[in-house]
Write a protein that holds these residues in place. Sequence first.
Motif, PDB file in Angstrom:
ATOM      1  N   THR A  72      22.256 -21.673 -66.020  1.00  0.00           N
ATOM      2  CA  THR A  72      21.549 -21.138 -64.864  1.00  0.00           C
ATOM      3  C   THR A  72      21.410 -19.637 -65.056  1.00  0.00           C
ATOM      4  OG1 THR A  72      22.477 -22.848 -63.439  1.00  0.00           O
ATOM      5  CG2 THR A  72      21.533 -20.922 -62.362  1.00  0.00           C
ATOM      6  N   TYR A  73      20.172 -19.151 -64.974  1.00  0.00           N
ATOM      7  CA  TYR A  73      19.892 -17.749 -65.243  1.00  0.00           C
ATOM      8  C   TYR A  73      19.960 -16.926 -63.958  1.00  0.00           C
ATOM      9  CZ  TYR A  73      18.349 -19.664 -69.682  1.00  0.00           C
ATOM     10  OH  TYR A  73      18.306 -20.323 -70.893  1.00  0.00           O
TER      11      TYR A  73
ATOM     12  N   THR B 242      24.385 -14.893 -65.346  1.00  0.00           N
ATOM     13  CA  THR B 242      24.051 -16.102 -66.092  1.00  0.00           C
ATOM     14  C   THR B 242      25.277 -17.000 -66.205  1.00  0.00           C
ATOM     15  OG1 THR B 242      22.392 -14.898 -67.377  1.00  0.00           O
ATOM     16  CG2 THR B 242      23.170 -16.974 -68.288  1.00  0.00           C
ATOM     17  N   HIS B 243      25.053 -18.312 -66.032  1.00  0.00           N
ATOM     18  CA  HIS B 243      26.156 -19.279 -65.984  1.00  0.00           C
ATOM     19  C   HIS B 243      25.841 -20.428 -66.922  1.00  0.00           C
ATOM     20  CE1 HIS B 243      29.349 -21.603 -63.788  1.00  0.00           C
ATOM     21  NE2 HIS B 243      28.638 -22.619 -64.276  1.00  0.00           N
TER      22      HIS B 243
ATOM     23  N   ASN C 157      17.766 -15.317 -62.443  1.00  0.00           N
ATOM     24  CA  ASN C 157      16.628 -15.524 -61.531  1.00  0.00           C
ATOM     25  C   ASN C 157      16.583 -16.936 -60.969  1.00  0.00           C
ATOM     26  OD1 ASN C 157      15.929 -16.946 -63.803  1.00  0.00           O
ATOM     27  ND2 ASN C 157      13.845 -16.129 -63.944  1.00  0.00           N
ATOM     28  N   ASN C 158      17.668 -17.709 -61.192  1.00  0.00           N
ATOM     29  CA  ASN C 158      17.827 -19.088 -60.711  1.00  0.00           C
ATOM     30  C   ASN C 158      17.022 -20.115 -61.499  1.00  0.00           C
ATOM     31  OD1 ASN C 158      19.750 -18.628 -58.676  1.00  0.00           O
ATOM     32  ND2 ASN C 158      18.162 -17.980 -57.242  1.00  0.00           N
ATOM     33  N   ASP C 159      16.425 -19.743 -62.630  1.00  0.00           N
ATOM     34  CA  ASP C 159      15.912 -20.754 -63.550  1.00  0.00           C
ATOM     35  C   ASP C 159      17.095 -21.554 -64.089  1.00  0.00           C
ATOM     36  OD1 ASP C 159      13.474 -19.620 -63.126  1.00  0.00           O
ATOM     37  OD2 ASP C 159      13.208 -18.838 -65.160  1.00  0.00           O
ATOM     38  N   ARG C 160      16.881 -22.844 -64.385  1.00  0.00           N
ATOM     39  CA  ARG C 160      17.988 -23.672 -64.879  1.00  0.00           C
ATOM     40  C   ARG C 160      17.501 -24.550 -66.025  1.00  0.00           C
ATOM     41  NH1 ARG C 160      21.298 -28.501 -63.053  1.00  0.00           N
ATOM     42  NH2 ARG C 160      23.429 -27.975 -63.676  1.00  0.00           N
TER      43      ARG C 160
ATOM     44  N   CYS D 134      12.160 -23.848 -63.272  1.00  0.00           N
ATOM     45  CA  CYS D 134      12.032 -22.443 -62.909  1.00  0.00           C
ATOM     46  C   CYS D 134      12.178 -22.257 -61.401  1.00  0.00           C
ATOM     47  CB  CYS D 134      10.689 -21.894 -63.375  1.00  0.00           C
ATOM     48  SG  CYS D 134      10.450 -21.981 -65.168  1.00  0.00           S
ATOM     49  N   HIS D 135      12.534 -21.047 -61.003  1.00  0.00           N
ATOM     50  CA  HIS D 135      12.771 -20.763 -59.583  1.00  0.00           C
ATOM     51  C   HIS D 135      11.509 -20.898 -58.746  1.00  0.00           C
ATOM     52  CE1 HIS D 135      11.244 -16.959 -61.168  1.00  0.00           C
ATOM     53  NE2 HIS D 135      10.921 -16.638 -59.932  1.00  0.00           N
TER      54      HIS D 135
END
Length: 454
Positions: free
Chosen positions: A144-145, A126-127, A147-150, A168-169
């Motif tokens: 940014t999670y 996670t960023h 799983n690439n959700d942002r 969401c991704h």
Amino acid sequence: MASVSTKGLRYVGETRNQTRHGYGVYKYSNKFFTYEGEWKEGKKHGHGKLLMSDGSFYEGEFINGEIEGHGYRKWATTRNTYSGQFYNGELHGHGVMTYGPGGSYEGEWQHNRRQGHGVLKLSDGTHYEGSFHNNIRHGEGSQTYVNNDRYIGDWIMDRRQGSGELRCHDGTIYDGQWRNDMYNGQGTMIHCSGMVYEGMWINNKPAQEAAEIVILGEQVIELQQGQPFTIEVEIRTAEGEVVDCEQNRRLRISAGFKHYLPNQGMPLFDLIEEMEETPIPTPYGYDIVAYPLTDYENLKEKLSEFVLKPSTAATDALTVVTDAMTADNVSVTLEEDGEGEADLGPEVAPSAEVPPSTAAETTVAPSEMTGEEISESPLPPPVDNRIVEKGKAEFLNLYLPGVSPVYLPYVMAEFDKGRKKSKAVNKMMTSSEHEGETPTGRFRSFKLSSFLQF
């Protein structure tokens, strides 16, 4: 160079006027701290290294006896390390903290806490980049999670709160109000399937949450075989309100016969067994097998391209007359045309009666085609998906083609040449003595059922 020793402490190094001045090593009386570095007029001043007996240490600048300026700090128990600015012995200013278990923070610090703008990277990937207050996410920031959700928007007390957008991704987008890390307030969700909901949200759920697809009209509808009909549907809440905040949900409609297993002793058993398809389960306690359902306009277009072959042979197979089909025999199924598997939903709720629409003219009426012609004709095109607008959708000019001998496996009734219809099975009628009679008739009624997915 001088050496000064007193009870409980020891200093070895340079002195001036009987005070520590220059380079020297000082061991504290508690034996936990040891300082090695520069001194000025008896105080740590300049570059030095403060060691602790547990293996922790600080190395960097000192001013008038205090850790101040740029330095490097390591904690033995947590294995955390920090490189950056210090003030009065505290992390203060810009610096980089690398955490022992994994992850890091680079940004502004005040009094040993993250404060101001910074970048936090957690061990799980996670960023977060944005504003911090009192060591936690607070203010504007993006995360940014793994799983690439942002998420981009407001944060309050380490939670998403205020206005923000989540991408969401899978392509789903939510843009609106947040509270306590959940959708709360006015917001718009564009689902990856294309469905759109714009309205109020409460704790991650729409205030108008779709609970059922309702087919308007009677639950059992009387229809003339070969005549187009219309089905109107509404997306409703559990309280029966139309979900008018919803757009672009795609619905698909299909039909099927109630499936009966053939009896081994019945005529045509071998033929039926060979032709039988895999049954489709329903939530009503029985299975169905597919029956063609088409859009009347699409059917006209398809039939206009099809050249009928004249029938010269009498019908050898049994002719199925569907005049006595009942609600137990035919089902029309509604389901959402989305990704993933469809969940079985509630039974359709009845509403106002739906009047049958007027039959459209066609070059060759399907009801006039013989069994041989139907068996040789192409399969009718399926019904196009319908898109929900403001919680409503309409299937216009639906058409159920006539039954031909090809569809014997869908009927599954006990037939016996020369016998009257069996009282035990399906209320079906056959007429083997009337050779050449076309397999036409009418559906007196059928039951509508719905499969839902949200």
